[in-house]
Design an enzyme around this catalytic site. Structure first.
Site, PDB file in Angstrom:
ATOM      1  N   ALA A 149       0.851  -1.192   0.000  1.00 48.37           N
ATOM      2  CA  ALA A 149       0.000   0.000   0.000  1.00 48.37           C
ATOM      3  C   ALA A 149       0.885   1.239   0.000  1.00 48.37           C
ATOM      4  CB  ALA A 149      -0.888   0.016   1.239  1.00 48.37           C
ATOM      5  N   LYS A 150       0.307   2.374  -0.210  1.00 48.30           N
ATOM      6  CA  LYS A 150       1.024   3.643  -0.048  1.00 48.30           C
ATOM      7  C   LYS A 150      -0.013   4.727   0.194  1.00 48.30           C
ATOM      8  CE  LYS A 150       5.381   4.976  -0.303  1.00 48.30           C
ATOM      9  NZ  LYS A 150       6.567   4.166   0.020  1.00 48.30           N
TER      10      LYS A 150
END
Ligand code: NAD
Length: 439
Positions: free
Chosen positions: A124-125
């Site tokens: 994720a980011k």
């Protein structure tokens, strides 16, 4: 064009560094890379299609009352690319130019990195479009808490665990953990990593990326039948990552002959006195190399450092430092990527024709995410290890990942970078196949 990257230090006082252009459309580049890897590993078209789509994306409006009383509305993102192998993991970036496509690309890179080092996470980011250089600590505090509230529905220690990235730090993680804990009415410290040790952060986290680079360098040399004692090293960037790897390699017996930062570089063919340089940097008002003098030490530019006559080159500052224009002049036989994407794809191809070993960022700088994982494990079990134990576990995980990549590279006759991506994508694809498609 060069972009300003603002580094917010632990006290919240921003200092500005200049970085090379970030990839304008990182997501397209990441997809092209995935397509290439898919061809090499004969990836099932259905799984390929799944990996071309981020699993979940959230865009939030982040209104903040600024210190002068006016309200500003920032845009925040959290992209979860894949949770096939476990909860999503990835940093939070504060930057005025950040885009959804950049966040998507960075999220997918986290999926590959976590799979490569075989830790039980997806990728994720997150990001907020803001300019922290022009915000007070109180404004950053309010921004962080409102952004955390906005993305909290998709966060959780078993869902998605953020960490620091460009322009965010342990203090910002502490605010995120506190916001989640207040809103949930229970301690939720394990919802983020990269926290201060006083709040469940791990010992060794700050040095983890540099330590990982030193371990990987030693292991690659070992595979070439060489020892650190006979090896010369150049390190570009003397911040958290660069200074740590220089100090560790020096302590391990290597001859660090060149180092540089935004103020320029130092060169001594007989070897630099790294502890003396560290003392100088600690005393310098802006923690720079400039002004360091010692017998036999010359100055050199960042460009000269990249092509200096050394065995190992560690670019640990910025993206796109080794490019088509200077790749032919790089003399190092081993390039260990400390920064993300310091070698452009074109330079990578030119280097592959000539023969230097390039240890890709996804493997070489994975020490940070490995210790983030160890932090999460310690928080979940509410039992903390000493630094020696953490460093030993970091070493075990990274050496195992390097061995795995080396085996694929030798077995399939491909460079380490392609081998790393093949291994990572295969692992994610295996997880998707084994779980099956819900419902
Ligand atoms: P940092 O801000 O602590 O240090 C950056 C260093 O680069 C400084 O010494 C700075 O002077 C130097 N620099 C800036 N502009 C430069 C220029 N134009 N020419 C030469 N040097 C320049 O950052 P860091 O945490 O050490 O990270 C370095 C790189 O490693 C970044 O690309 C970062 O994304 C990457 N990285 C960091 C981590 C981590 O855990 N810190 C993990 C993975 C990747």
């Amino acid at each position: 064009m060069a972009k300003q990257i603002v580094d917010v230090n632990v006290t919240g006082i921003p200092s500005v560094i200049t970085a090379g252009a970030l990839d304008e459309d990182l997501w397209s580049a990441v997809l092209a890379q995935l397509d290439e890897v898919a061809r090499h590993i004969d990836l099932d078209p259905g799984i390929h299609a799944i990996l071309r789509h981020p699993e979940r994306e959230l865009t939030v409006a982040v209104p903040v009352e600024m210190d002068d009383g006016h309200i500003e509305v920032f845009t925040g993102y959290r992209v979860q690319h894949s949770s096939a192998r476990g909860p999503c993991k990835g940093g939070i970036r504060y930057h005025p130019d950040v885009s959804l496509n950049e966040v998507r690309g960075l999220a997918a890179l986290m999926t590959w990195k976590c799979a490569l080092v075989d830790i039980p996470y997806g990728g994720a980011k997150g990001a907020v479009r803001c300019d922290p250089a022009h915000m007070s600590e109180r404004e950053l505090n309010r921004l962080t808490r409102r952004y955390t509230t906005g993305i909290l529905p998709i966060l959780g220690p078993k869902r998605d665990i953020p960490a620091p990235d460009v322009n965010t730090n342990a203090q910002i993680m502490a605010w995120m953990a506190d916001t989640a804990s207040m809103l949930e009415g229970q301690a939720m410290l394990e919802i983020v990593t990269g926290k201060p040790p006083s709040l469940g952060g791990s010992l060794g986290r700050r040095q983890a990326t540099g330590r990982g680079l030193a371990i990987v360098t030693r292991e690659v040399l070992k595979r070439q039948g060489r020892s650190l004692e006979d090896t010369t090293v150049a390190v570009q960037g003397y911040g958290n990552v660069g200074a740590t790897v220089a100090a560790l390699l020096h302590a391990m017996g290597a001859r660090v002959v060149a180092v540089s930062d935004v103020s320029g570089g130092l060169y001594a063919p007989q070897g630099l006195d790294v502890p003396a340089i560290d003392e100088h940097v600690a005393r310098h008002p802006r923690h720079l190399l400039e002004g360091y003098r010692a017998p036999g030490v010359e100055t050199l530019t960042n460009e000269e450092l990249l092509t200096a006559p050394v065995a190992v080159l560690i670019p640990a500052a910025l993206e796109q430092q080794v490019h088509a224009g200077n790749a032919a002049d790089v003399q190092a036989g081993i390039i260990v990527e400390g920064a993300n994407s310091p070698v452009t794809p074109e330079a990578d191809r030119l280097l592959a024709e000539r023969g230097p070993v390039v240890v890709p960022d996804i493997l070489a700088n994975a020490g940070g995410v490995v210790v983030s994982y160890l932090e999460w494990v310690q928080d979940l079990q509410s039992f903390y290890w000493d630094e020696e134990e953490i460093n030993a576990k970091l070493e075990t995980l990274l050496v195992r990942a390097l061995n795995d990549v080396w085996t694929v590279s030798q077995g399939e006759g491909v460079p380490l970078r392609l081998a790393a991506y093949m291994l990572a994508v295969r692992r994610v694809a295996d997880a998707i196949r084994t779980r099956g498609i819900f419902p």
